[in-house]
Scaffold this motif. Sequence first.
Motif, mmCIF file in Angstrom:
data_model
loop_
_atom_site.group_PDB
_atom_site.id
_atom_site.type_symbol
_atom_site.label_atom_id
_atom_site.label_comp_id
_atom_site.label_asym_id
_atom_site.label_seq_id
_atom_site.Cartn_x
_atom_site.Cartn_y
_atom_site.Cartn_z
ATOM 1 N N UNK A 80 0.832 -1.203 0.000
ATOM 2 C CA UNK A 80 0.000 0.000 0.000
ATOM 3 C C UNK A 80 0.869 1.256 0.000
ATOM 4 N N UNK A 81 1.947 1.245 0.759
ATOM 5 C CA UNK A 81 2.850 2.401 0.793
ATOM 6 C C UNK A 81 3.411 2.706 -0.585
ATOM 7 N N UNK A 82 3.846 1.673 -1.288
ATOM 8 C CA UNK A 82 4.394 1.885 -2.632
ATOM 9 C C UNK A 82 3.312 2.394 -3.577
ATOM 10 N N UNK A 83 2.115 1.845 -3.456
ATOM 11 C CA UNK A 83 1.002 2.287 -4.307
ATOM 12 C C UNK A 83 0.669 3.759 -4.050
ATOM 13 N N UNK A 84 0.659 4.160 -2.797
ATOM 14 C CA UNK A 84 0.353 5.558 -2.465
ATOM 15 C C UNK A 84 1.406 6.502 -3.025
ATOM 16 N N UNK A 85 2.663 6.171 -2.852
ATOM 17 C CA UNK A 85 3.736 7.050 -3.321
ATOM 18 C C UNK A 85 3.815 7.081 -4.838
ATOM 19 N N UNK A 86 3.273 6.096 -5.508
ATOM 20 C CA UNK A 86 3.286 6.060 -6.974
ATOM 21 C C UNK A 86 2.221 6.975 -7.586
ATOM 22 N N UNK A 87 1.368 7.558 -6.778
ATOM 23 C CA UNK A 87 0.305 8.415 -7.289
ATOM 24 C C UNK A 87 0.884 9.692 -7.908
ATOM 25 N N UNK A 88 0.225 10.238 -8.906
ATOM 26 C CA UNK A 88 0.716 11.440 -9.595
ATOM 27 C C UNK A 88 0.984 12.629 -8.670
ATOM 28 N N UNK A 89 0.289 12.718 -7.560
ATOM 29 C CA UNK A 89 0.490 13.838 -6.637
ATOM 30 C C UNK A 89 1.929 13.891 -6.111
ATOM 31 N N UNK A 105 14.181 8.054 -5.986
ATOM 32 C CA UNK A 105 14.393 6.621 -6.154
ATOM 33 C C UNK A 105 14.045 5.905 -4.853
ATOM 34 N N UNK A 106 13.416 4.763 -4.976
ATOM 35 C CA UNK A 106 13.043 4.001 -3.787
ATOM 36 C C UNK A 106 14.288 3.539 -3.042
ATOM 37 N N UNK A 107 14.311 3.802 -1.735
ATOM 38 C CA UNK A 107 15.455 3.411 -0.915
ATOM 39 C C UNK A 107 15.303 1.995 -0.389
ATOM 40 N N UNK A 108 14.096 1.587 -0.094
ATOM 41 C CA UNK A 108 13.813 0.242 0.414
ATOM 42 C C UNK A 108 12.357 -0.069 0.213
#
Length: 91
Positions: A10-19, A26-29
């Motif tokens: 869910x965290x990755x999905x949220x951060x992938x949003x256009x906002x 770059x993803x650290x972990x």
Amino acid sequence: LATLRQGLRLSRELVAQPAFDGVRGEEAWPRVDLGDDAALDEYIRSTAHSANALGGSCRMGSDPLAVVDPALRVRGASGLRVVDASVLPTL
């Protein structure tokens, strides 16, 4: 582990949003395939720890360096209080 896996996904999905396009780096972990339950489980097992980081992260007091006052009101923010273990000196 299932709940933690779901949280990472869910965290990755949220951060992938256009906002977040203008601020996302770059993803650290965890830098693992989130579709691979075994890889996520290994990541969680090797990095998760107990509550040792939850206490003492917000200073409470009357001095100007305190994050909250003795009534747990956040300095500089109207109507906001800290109500978790972060204001406890130790756990």
